[in-house]
Design a protein around this motif. Structure first.
Motif, mmCIF file in Angstrom:
data_model
loop_
_atom_site.group_PDB
_atom_site.id
_atom_site.type_symbol
_atom_site.label_atom_id
_atom_site.label_comp_id
_atom_site.label_asym_id
_atom_site.label_seq_id
_atom_site.Cartn_x
_atom_site.Cartn_y
_atom_site.Cartn_z
ATOM 1 N N GLY A 111 0.833 -1.212 0.000
ATOM 2 C CA GLY A 111 0.000 0.000 0.000
ATOM 3 C C GLY A 111 0.861 1.253 0.000
ATOM 4 O O GLY A 111 2.063 1.215 -0.323
ATOM 5 N N GLU A 112 0.236 2.352 0.403
ATOM 6 C CA GLU A 112 0.913 3.647 0.327
ATOM 7 C C GLU A 112 1.641 3.973 1.635
ATOM 8 O O GLU A 112 2.857 3.937 1.709
ATOM 9 C CB GLU A 112 -0.150 4.707 -0.003
ATOM 10 C CG GLU A 112 0.377 6.100 -0.103
ATOM 11 C CD GLU A 112 -0.747 7.084 -0.468
ATOM 12 O OE1 GLU A 112 -1.668 6.711 -1.227
ATOM 13 O OE2 GLU A 112 -0.707 8.218 0.031
ATOM 14 N N ALA A 113 0.865 4.281 2.660
ATOM 15 C CA ALA A 113 1.440 4.679 3.946
ATOM 16 C C ALA A 113 0.389 4.450 5.023
ATOM 17 O O ALA A 113 -0.808 4.445 4.724
ATOM 18 C CB ALA A 113 1.833 6.156 3.903
ATOM 19 N N PRO A 114 0.814 4.281 6.263
ATOM 20 C CA PRO A 114 -0.167 4.062 7.330
ATOM 21 C C PRO A 114 -1.083 5.268 7.507
ATOM 22 O O PRO A 114 -0.680 6.411 7.261
ATOM 23 C CB PRO A 114 0.700 3.886 8.580
ATOM 24 C CG PRO A 114 2.094 3.664 8.100
ATOM 25 C CD PRO A 114 2.195 4.288 6.750
ATOM 26 N N GLY A 115 -2.323 4.994 7.932
ATOM 27 C CA GLY A 115 -3.237 6.056 8.342
ATOM 28 C C GLY A 115 -3.247 6.121 9.866
ATOM 29 O O GLY A 115 -2.360 5.545 10.528
ATOM 30 N N GLU A 118 -3.513 2.646 11.706
ATOM 31 C CA GLU A 118 -2.290 1.859 11.518
ATOM 32 C C GLU A 118 -1.164 2.448 12.372
ATOM 33 O O GLU A 118 -0.381 1.720 12.983
ATOM 34 C CB GLU A 118 -1.871 1.882 10.035
ATOM 35 C CG GLU A 118 -2.789 1.107 9.099
ATOM 36 C CD GLU A 118 -4.087 1.820 8.757
ATOM 37 O OE1 GLU A 118 -4.169 3.045 8.962
ATOM 38 O OE2 GLU A 118 -5.034 1.147 8.281
ATOM 39 N N PRO A 124 -0.195 -2.625 9.432
ATOM 40 C CA PRO A 124 -0.711 -2.092 8.164
ATOM 41 C C PRO A 124 -2.171 -2.464 7.927
ATOM 42 O O PRO A 124 -2.627 -3.536 8.347
ATOM 43 C CB PRO A 124 0.181 -2.777 7.116
ATOM 44 C CG PRO A 124 0.592 -4.065 7.757
ATOM 45 C CD PRO A 124 0.663 -3.804 9.243
ATOM 46 N N PHE A 125 -2.889 -1.582 7.295
ATOM 47 C CA PHE A 125 -4.262 -1.840 6.826
ATOM 48 C C PHE A 125 -5.164 -2.443 7.916
ATOM 49 O O PHE A 125 -5.697 -3.540 7.747
ATOM 50 C CB PHE A 125 -4.238 -2.748 5.583
ATOM 51 C CG PHE A 125 -3.899 -1.988 4.320
ATOM 52 C CD1 PHE A 125 -4.867 -1.261 3.646
ATOM 53 C CD2 PHE A 125 -2.598 -1.976 3.827
ATOM 54 C CE1 PHE A 125 -4.553 -0.537 2.492
ATOM 55 C CE2 PHE A 125 -2.273 -1.259 2.675
ATOM 56 C CZ PHE A 125 -3.266 -0.549 2.010
ATOM 57 N N SER A 129 -10.226 1.076 5.536
ATOM 58 C CA SER A 129 -9.813 0.621 4.195
ATOM 59 C C SER A 129 -9.121 -0.741 4.292
ATOM 60 O O SER A 129 -9.198 -1.550 3.361
ATOM 61 C CB SER A 129 -8.956 1.659 3.472
ATOM 62 O OG SER A 129 -7.771 1.886 4.155
ATOM 63 N N ASN A 152 3.697 -1.375 3.245
ATOM 64 C CA ASN A 152 3.471 -0.093 2.567
ATOM 65 C C ASN A 152 4.782 0.430 1.983
ATOM 66 O O ASN A 152 5.868 0.043 2.417
ATOM 67 C CB ASN A 152 2.959 0.947 3.576
ATOM 68 C CG ASN A 152 1.502 0.733 3.933
ATOM 69 O OD1 ASN A 152 0.635 0.746 3.072
ATOM 70 N ND2 ASN A 152 1.237 0.521 5.226
ATOM 71 N N HIS A 232 -6.909 1.544 -4.843
ATOM 72 C CA HIS A 232 -6.754 1.605 -3.389
ATOM 73 C C HIS A 232 -8.136 1.476 -2.732
ATOM 74 O O HIS A 232 -9.120 2.020 -3.219
ATOM 75 C CB HIS A 232 -6.106 2.938 -2.986
ATOM 76 C CG HIS A 232 -5.499 2.873 -1.616
ATOM 77 N ND1 HIS A 232 -6.269 2.758 -0.483
ATOM 78 C CD2 HIS A 232 -4.207 2.879 -1.198
ATOM 79 C CE1 HIS A 232 -5.475 2.716 0.583
ATOM 80 N NE2 HIS A 232 -4.210 2.782 0.164
HETATM 81 N N1 URA Z 1 -3.700 2.908 3.502
HETATM 82 C C1 URA Z 1 -2.498 2.439 3.129
HETATM 83 O O1 URA Z 1 -2.058 2.677 2.002
HETATM 84 N N2 URA Z 1 -1.821 1.689 3.992
HETATM 85 C C2 URA Z 1 -2.290 1.367 5.188
HETATM 86 O O2 URA Z 1 -1.592 0.649 5.911
HETATM 87 C C3 URA Z 1 -3.547 1.850 5.556
HETATM 88 C C4 URA Z 1 -4.239 2.623 4.709
#
Ligand code: URA
Length: 263
Positions: A111-115, A118, A124-125, A129, A152, A232
């Protein structure tokens, strides 16, 4: 556009009377699996340390490359990420989100980055989402408990969930590249535009790239990995009509797993 009946009649008059595969193949589709040799910033041979990185001192990037390259196991890589203080996002994040799932998983999702969730939990995730991602994966027998490893591009939450900057992405690339090399999955799934553009180096939009199989290859990988960009799940939550595309893509992943004999 011909109807299905007309196509069938055309097949019969052409003498096609038997099916020879379980799955139909659309031969009008673009050819699959373009070889994609991304210039790796880990590779001493291609050493494509970006020339035009604004406010990114070369020594920081070199430190990231050296730390990542010296890791020989995922545990060592986690240690390397925890020891890297060159990315400012680390200062504002509560936790480093490294990744989770079986380390011998055949499928890796990036994925992209933690929210916020997370960041709070260091996993992660796990927010909304992530819950949607779990549901999508489970529809084809995938789960992070069984056969999926999730991570991520960026291990630290950007403040307020803003998009990571190109410098932040560049600084984290040595780590995610090494992550992929050490896990060496059989299939790589890039979740969303940031993951896709970072890992492929392509500037094509995610709507164009999603669902198309490519081959992920960096110089340090001893064999290429079939890879697919998908939408995403945060985007799907905002645009539920696009879930039909996500469904197509997850079925394509299932089909590739079956072709490769993966459980
Ligand atoms: N969106 C992401 O791209 N990564 C995560 O870990 C959570 C949400």
């Amino acid at each position: 556009m011909s109807s299905k009946k007309e196509i069938l009649e055309w097949y019969i008059t052409s003498g096609v009377t038997e099916t020879i595969g379980e799955h139909p193949i659309n031969r009008f589709n673009k050819p699959e699996e373009k070889i994609l040799l991304r210039k790796s910033i880990l590779s001493p041979t291609t050493a494509s340390i970006p020339e035009k990185q604004e406010q990114l001192p070369d020594n920081l990037l070199q430190t990231a490359v050296n730390l990542a390259q010296s890791a020989q196991t995922l545990d060592e890589l986690k240690e390397a990420v925890l020891n890297f203080n060159g990315c400012a996002l680390k200062k504002t994040a509560k936790n480093t989100v490294f990744g989770e799932g079986p380390t011998n998983a055949p499928i890796m999702f990036v994925g992209e980055a933690p929210g916020a969730d997370e960041d709070r939990l260091g996993r992660p995730f796990v927010g909304v989402s992530g819950q949607l991602l779990d549901k999508i994966m489970s529809s084809v027998g995938l789960s992070r408990e069984k056969n999926v490893y999730i991570t991520n591009i960026i291990p630290w939450r950007p403040p307020g969930n803003r998009n990571p900057s190109s410098s932040e992405i560049s600084l984290c690339m040595p780590f995610i590249e090494r992550h992929i090399e050490l896990l060496h999955p059989k299939i790589l799934v890039m979740i969303g535009g940031v993951s896709t553009s970072s890992l492929t180096g392509s500037s094509s939009g995610i709507m164009k790239m999603r669902g198309n199989w490519i081959t992920y290859q960096t110089p340090n990988l001893n064999s290429p990995i079939p890879a697919i960009p998908i939408l995403h799940t945060a985007f799907l939550l905002r645009n539920p009509i696009q879930k039909r595309l996500a469904w197509k893509d997850i079925l394509s992943i299932r089909q590739k797993m079956d072709e490769l004999g993966l459980k």
